[in-house]
Design a protein around this motif. Structure first.
Motif, mmCIF file in Angstrom:
data_model
loop_
_atom_site.group_PDB
_atom_site.id
_atom_site.type_symbol
_atom_site.label_atom_id
_atom_site.label_comp_id
_atom_site.label_asym_id
_atom_site.label_seq_id
_atom_site.Cartn_x
_atom_site.Cartn_y
_atom_site.Cartn_z
ATOM 1 N N ASN A 28 0.773 -1.048 0.086
ATOM 2 C CA ASN A 28 0.097 -0.017 -0.015
ATOM 3 C C ASN A 28 0.845 1.239 -0.185
ATOM 4 O OD1 ASN A 28 -2.361 -1.321 0.028
ATOM 5 N ND2 ASN A 28 -2.817 -1.042 2.236
ATOM 6 N N HIS A 32 -0.038 3.289 -3.301
ATOM 7 C CA HIS A 32 -1.041 4.495 -3.061
ATOM 8 C C HIS A 32 -0.395 5.720 -2.462
ATOM 9 C CE1 HIS A 32 -4.398 1.581 -3.246
ATOM 10 N NE2 HIS A 32 -3.887 1.087 -2.329
ATOM 11 N N GLY A 115 -7.150 -5.679 0.862
ATOM 12 C CA GLY A 115 -5.937 -5.990 1.736
ATOM 13 C C GLY A 115 -6.135 -5.609 3.302
HETATM 14 MG MG LIG Z 1 -3.708 -2.844 -0.455
#
Ligand SMILES: [Mg+2]
Ligand SMILES: Nc1ncnc2c1ncn2[C@@H]1O[C@H](COP(=O)(O)OP(=O)(O)OP(=O)(O)O)[C@@H](O)[C@H]1O
Length: 154
Positions: A28, A32, A115
């Motif tokens: 992540n 992200h 996730g």
């Molecule tokens: Mg994720």
């Protein structure tokens, strides 16, 4: 441990599941955030509290109820200096299928939105908690807290 300046931080748990949690948080932090974002991983043994984690405080969202203050825990933090999350988004990140506001845009980051909900379930099943400290524009710090093994540490 002998001869090393590093401390051992020991927690009991399912190694495969716990590495899945950390892998999710690292992915992540890469997916992200914009290119060039800094990601830090920190590990330690602390007592729960507003500064260390586990208890509630402004800007912090937990996947499950806060832990009592003063409890000995092992912590793994994955902190990035990316865009962070708005308060309403931060409150939903641990929900199944939640994806950020830009998720439907063309060229948006891939992902199913599962996730963090899986990671939070694993943390809870270990008697711990997954939480997020964030403010828009101020990065995101995801924190996995696990009970400290009985008899571990100094
Ligand atoms: Mg994720
Ligand atoms: N480090 C981060 N910085 C900013 N936003 C984040 C960060 N980590 C997660 N998010 C936001 O939380 C949402 C949910 O994350 P989650 O890991 O649950 O799903 P996902 O990454 O979209 O898909 P996947 O199921 O493949 O993990 C993301 O879509 C993103 O909007």
């Amino acid at each position: 441990r002998d001869g090393s300046a590093l401390d051992v931080v020991e927690a009991l748990g399912d190694a495969h599941q716990l590495s899945q949690v950390i892998g999710n948080l690292l992915a992540n932090a890469c997916v992200h955030t914009p290119p060039g974002a800094r990601v830090e991983v920190r590990v330690g043994a602390v007592r729960t509290g507003p500064d260390t984690g586990g208890t509630d405080r402004p800007g912090r969202c937990g996947a499950t109820a806060a832990l009592p203050a003063g409890v000995e825990v092992c912590v793994v933090e994955v902190a990035d200096d990316g865009p962070g999350l708005a308060a309403d988004a931060a409150q939903q990140v641990f929900e199944r299928f939640y994806r950020g506001p830009s998720a439907d845009r063309e060229g948006a980051e891939p992902g199913s939105g599962l996730g963090l909900s899986i990671a939070a379930t694993i943390a809870g099943a270990h008697g711990g908690r997954l939480e997020l400290d964030t403010r828009p524009g101020d990065g995101a710090t995801f924190r996995l807290l696990l009970p400290r093994s009985v008899g571990a540490g100094p």
